[in-house]
Scaffold this motif. Structure first.
Motif, mmCIF file in Angstrom:
data_model
loop_
_atom_site.group_PDB
_atom_site.id
_atom_site.type_symbol
_atom_site.label_atom_id
_atom_site.label_comp_id
_atom_site.label_asym_id
_atom_site.label_seq_id
_atom_site.Cartn_x
_atom_site.Cartn_y
_atom_site.Cartn_z
ATOM 1 N N ALA A 198 0.828 -1.210 0.000
ATOM 2 C CA ALA A 198 0.000 0.000 0.000
ATOM 3 C C ALA A 198 0.862 1.260 0.000
ATOM 4 O O ALA A 198 0.603 2.207 -0.761
ATOM 5 C CB ALA A 198 -0.919 -0.015 1.226
ATOM 6 N N ILE A 199 1.893 1.284 0.833
ATOM 7 C CA ILE A 199 2.766 2.459 0.924
ATOM 8 C C ILE A 199 3.462 2.722 -0.410
ATOM 9 O O ILE A 199 3.499 3.858 -0.905
ATOM 10 C CB ILE A 199 3.816 2.259 2.039
ATOM 11 C CG1 ILE A 199 3.150 2.212 3.407
ATOM 12 C CG2 ILE A 199 4.868 3.375 1.991
ATOM 13 C CD1 ILE A 199 4.053 1.687 4.512
ATOM 14 N N GLU A 200 4.025 1.672 -1.016
ATOM 15 C CA GLU A 200 4.784 1.876 -2.253
ATOM 16 C C GLU A 200 3.867 2.181 -3.433
ATOM 17 O O GLU A 200 4.253 2.938 -4.334
ATOM 18 C CB GLU A 200 5.669 0.664 -2.529
ATOM 19 C CG GLU A 200 6.768 0.494 -1.487
ATOM 20 C CD GLU A 200 8.026 -0.154 -2.037
ATOM 21 O OE1 GLU A 200 9.054 0.544 -2.146
ATOM 22 O OE2 GLU A 200 7.965 -1.358 -2.380
ATOM 23 N N ALA A 201 2.658 1.625 -3.441
ATOM 24 C CA ALA A 201 1.723 1.973 -4.513
ATOM 25 C C ALA A 201 1.327 3.443 -4.418
ATOM 26 O O ALA A 201 1.196 4.132 -5.438
ATOM 27 C CB ALA A 201 0.477 1.086 -4.436
ATOM 28 N N TYR A 202 1.155 3.945 -3.191
ATOM 29 C CA TYR A 202 0.725 5.329 -3.005
ATOM 30 C C TYR A 202 1.830 6.322 -3.356
ATOM 31 O O TYR A 202 1.551 7.457 -3.764
ATOM 32 C CB TYR A 202 0.277 5.543 -1.552
ATOM 33 C CG TYR A 202 -0.514 6.807 -1.352
ATOM 34 C CD1 TYR A 202 -1.850 6.879 -1.719
ATOM 35 C CD2 TYR A 202 0.079 7.943 -0.798
ATOM 36 C CE1 TYR A 202 -2.577 8.044 -1.550
ATOM 37 C CE2 TYR A 202 -0.641 9.108 -0.611
ATOM 38 C CZ TYR A 202 -1.973 9.155 -0.994
ATOM 39 O OH TYR A 202 -2.699 10.311 -0.832
ATOM 40 N N SER A 247 -5.218 -6.659 2.408
ATOM 41 C CA SER A 247 -4.219 -7.248 1.521
ATOM 42 C C SER A 247 -4.697 -7.240 0.071
ATOM 43 O O SER A 247 -3.936 -6.930 -0.850
ATOM 44 C CB SER A 247 -3.919 -8.680 1.972
ATOM 45 O OG SER A 247 -3.074 -9.344 1.058
ATOM 46 N N LEU A 248 -5.970 -7.570 -0.131
ATOM 47 C CA LEU A 248 -6.547 -7.554 -1.479
ATOM 48 C C LEU A 248 -6.498 -6.148 -2.070
ATOM 49 O O LEU A 248 -6.071 -5.951 -3.214
ATOM 50 C CB LEU A 248 -7.990 -8.054 -1.427
ATOM 51 C CG LEU A 248 -8.735 -7.993 -2.765
ATOM 52 C CD1 LEU A 248 -8.713 -9.347 -3.460
ATOM 53 C CD2 LEU A 248 -10.182 -7.533 -2.576
ATOM 54 N N PHE A 249 -6.940 -5.142 -1.291
ATOM 55 C CA PHE A 249 -6.949 -3.762 -1.791
ATOM 56 C C PHE A 249 -5.527 -3.298 -2.120
ATOM 57 O O PHE A 249 -5.296 -2.633 -3.139
ATOM 58 C CB PHE A 249 -7.574 -2.818 -0.762
ATOM 59 C CG PHE A 249 -9.038 -3.057 -0.504
ATOM 60 C CD1 PHE A 249 -9.837 -3.716 -1.424
ATOM 61 C CD2 PHE A 249 -9.624 -2.623 0.679
ATOM 62 C CE1 PHE A 249 -11.183 -3.936 -1.188
ATOM 63 C CE2 PHE A 249 -10.968 -2.835 0.926
ATOM 64 C CZ PHE A 249 -11.751 -3.500 -0.002
ATOM 65 N N PHE A 254 -1.093 -2.015 -6.003
ATOM 66 C CA PHE A 254 0.271 -2.099 -6.543
ATOM 67 C C PHE A 254 0.338 -2.867 -7.855
ATOM 68 O O PHE A 254 1.314 -2.743 -8.594
ATOM 69 C CB PHE A 254 1.253 -2.649 -5.500
ATOM 70 C CG PHE A 254 1.474 -4.132 -5.480
ATOM 71 C CD1 PHE A 254 2.408 -4.716 -6.315
ATOM 72 C CD2 PHE A 254 0.786 -4.947 -4.586
ATOM 73 C CE1 PHE A 254 2.641 -6.090 -6.276
ATOM 74 C CE2 PHE A 254 1.011 -6.304 -4.535
ATOM 75 C CZ PHE A 254 1.946 -6.883 -5.395
ATOM 76 N N ALA A 255 -0.713 -3.597 -8.184
ATOM 77 C CA ALA A 255 -0.755 -4.222 -9.508
ATOM 78 C C ALA A 255 -0.865 -3.168 -10.605
ATOM 79 O O ALA A 255 -0.493 -3.413 -11.756
ATOM 80 C CB ALA A 255 -1.938 -5.187 -9.601
ATOM 81 N N ASN A 256 -1.359 -1.992 -10.246
ATOM 82 C CA ASN A 256 -1.552 -0.914 -11.217
ATOM 83 C C ASN A 256 -0.621 0.269 -10.987
ATOM 84 O O ASN A 256 -0.395 1.066 -11.902
ATOM 85 C CB ASN A 256 -3.001 -0.441 -11.151
ATOM 86 C CG ASN A 256 -3.970 -1.473 -11.672
ATOM 87 O OD1 ASN A 256 -4.212 -1.565 -12.877
ATOM 88 N ND2 ASN A 256 -4.518 -2.294 -10.780
#
Length: 384
Positions: A198-202, A247-249, A254-256
């Motif tokens: 979550a942190i790295e995706a943001y 975890s799903l969210f 991060f998949a995107n």
């Protein structure tokens, strides 16, 4: 105006006991012979019993591959593919943690469209089609059930990824009852792993978008609010479900909006010493957050306001510092090793690890701040 593409699994099923409906889901996908990819521990522990019974009730044959290895080696994945082809299966289900789900993705692909693994490492190099694919996570961490990447360990102990939309499953099935038996150490490692996603995706430099941001913020809040609860009481079904959804969210985010330096520094640790992926992320998280602080203060500040809603900050820099402090305190509470030395990493290997991390440019380019070899080495030293 924002311009972005967002992809994820077309169907997500979330319910306690949902694994007992695997047979019906397989029927809906036209599967008559399902290849179940899992590990020996889960099979012996009886976690697949309900799923296997539902397949039998639906008249669907099941072949079980229970030899998944952590950080799946190429040879292990190839053995699973060969068995699936020999058995004549027409569908695949990954049942377990990230290693089982990553293996299942490639079995579904390679059993339908054979191709050499070394030729498809990277982005968009895999060819389809694949077999129908269902993913059933038994840990709240990797988010692999909704990502389009499979990470393997090469014969030279490098961790490489196959990245392709073909790897998104047809169905992601969340059943929090499957996670009730997770011991505190595994719960902690996988939970922090999801928080890193979550942190790295943001904070990613590439492909950050409004949907990934919303998912990452929601994921981090759910995970931060519940991880201490499930460490104290592993049978709290409500908190377990919140962790699984978090975890799903985070996986969808991060998949995107791809991850950065935490994962880049973690990969060599997993490749060389076969440390759990969640642990390697946790070990390098704090030095990377400190390193990124000057470039990511605004974004870290936004994360602080999400997880610390009752606190007020004079500016983004103060908020960012509070966020890093909150993550430091949380990681320190977790029941796993707190430094590389305790994890069994030889101090003389740090330079080699820094060199290997610099080869993970696929991820380093996403980091908020450019990372040099000297930076990577300093971050490893900071957590030794």
């Amino acid at each position: 105006m924002s311009q972005f593409i967002f992809e994820t699994a077309p169907k997500i099923v979330c319910a306690q006991g949902a694994a007992n409906g695997l047979g019906e889901l397989a029927q809906q996908l036209g599967i008559s012979h399902l290849y179940l990819v899992t590990d020996r521990f889960l099979l012996d522990a009886g976690l697949l019993t309900g799923a296997l019974a539902s397949l039998d009730a639906a008249g669907i044959r099941a072949t079980v591959f229970a030899d998944v290895q952590a950080d799946p080696p190429e040879a292990s994945v190839q053995a699973a593919v060969e068995q699936a082809i020999a058995a004549g299966v027409d569908g695949v289900a990954g049942f377990g943690g990230g290693s089982s789900m990553d293996t299942a993705k490639l079995v579904a692909l390679l059993a339908k469209t054979p191709q050499a693994l070394p030729g498809i490492y990277g982005v968009g190099l895999a060819r389809g089609p694949r077999l129908p694919l269902i993913q059933v996570p038994t840990t709240a961490g990797t988010g692999s059930e909704v990502t389009a990447i499979s990470i393997l360990t090469t014969p030279s102990n490098e961790k490489k990824g196959v990245v392709s939309p073909l790897l998104y499953p047809d169905v992601a099935l969340l059943d929090s009852l499957l996670t009730l038996g997770l011991p505190p150490r595994v719960t902690a490692m996988t939970g922090v792993d999801a928080m890193v996603h979550a942190i790295e995706a943001y904070t990613t430099r590439h492909k950050k978008n409004p949907l990934s941001d919303a998912l990452a913020l929601r994921a981090l809040t759910m995970l931060y609010d519940n991880i201490r609860i499930v460490i104290r009481d592993g049978n709290d079904a409500r908190a377990r479900e919140a962790m699984l959804l978090g975890s799903l969210f985070a996986g969808m985010a991060f998949a995107n909006a791809p991850v950065g330096a935490v994962h880049a520094l973690a990969y060599p640790l997993g490749g060389h010493y076969h440390l759990p992926h969640g642990l390697t992320n946790a070990l390098v998280l704090l030095p990377v957050l400190e390193f990124n602080h000057p470039a990511a203060a605004k974004l870290y500040g936004e994360l602080a306001r999400a997880i610390l809603p009752g606190q007020h900050f004079s500016d983004d820099d103060e908020a960012a510092g509070a966020f890093i402090g909150a993550m430091r305190a949380l990681v320190a509470e977790m029941p796993f090793e707190q430094d590389l030395k305790s994890a069994g990493v030889p101090e003389g290997d740090l330079e080699m690890l820094a060199k290997d991390a610099m080869n993970v440019q696929r991820l380093l380019v996403n980091n908020p701040r450019e990372v040099t070899y000297e930076d990577a080495l300093a971050m490893y030293r900071a957590v030794y």
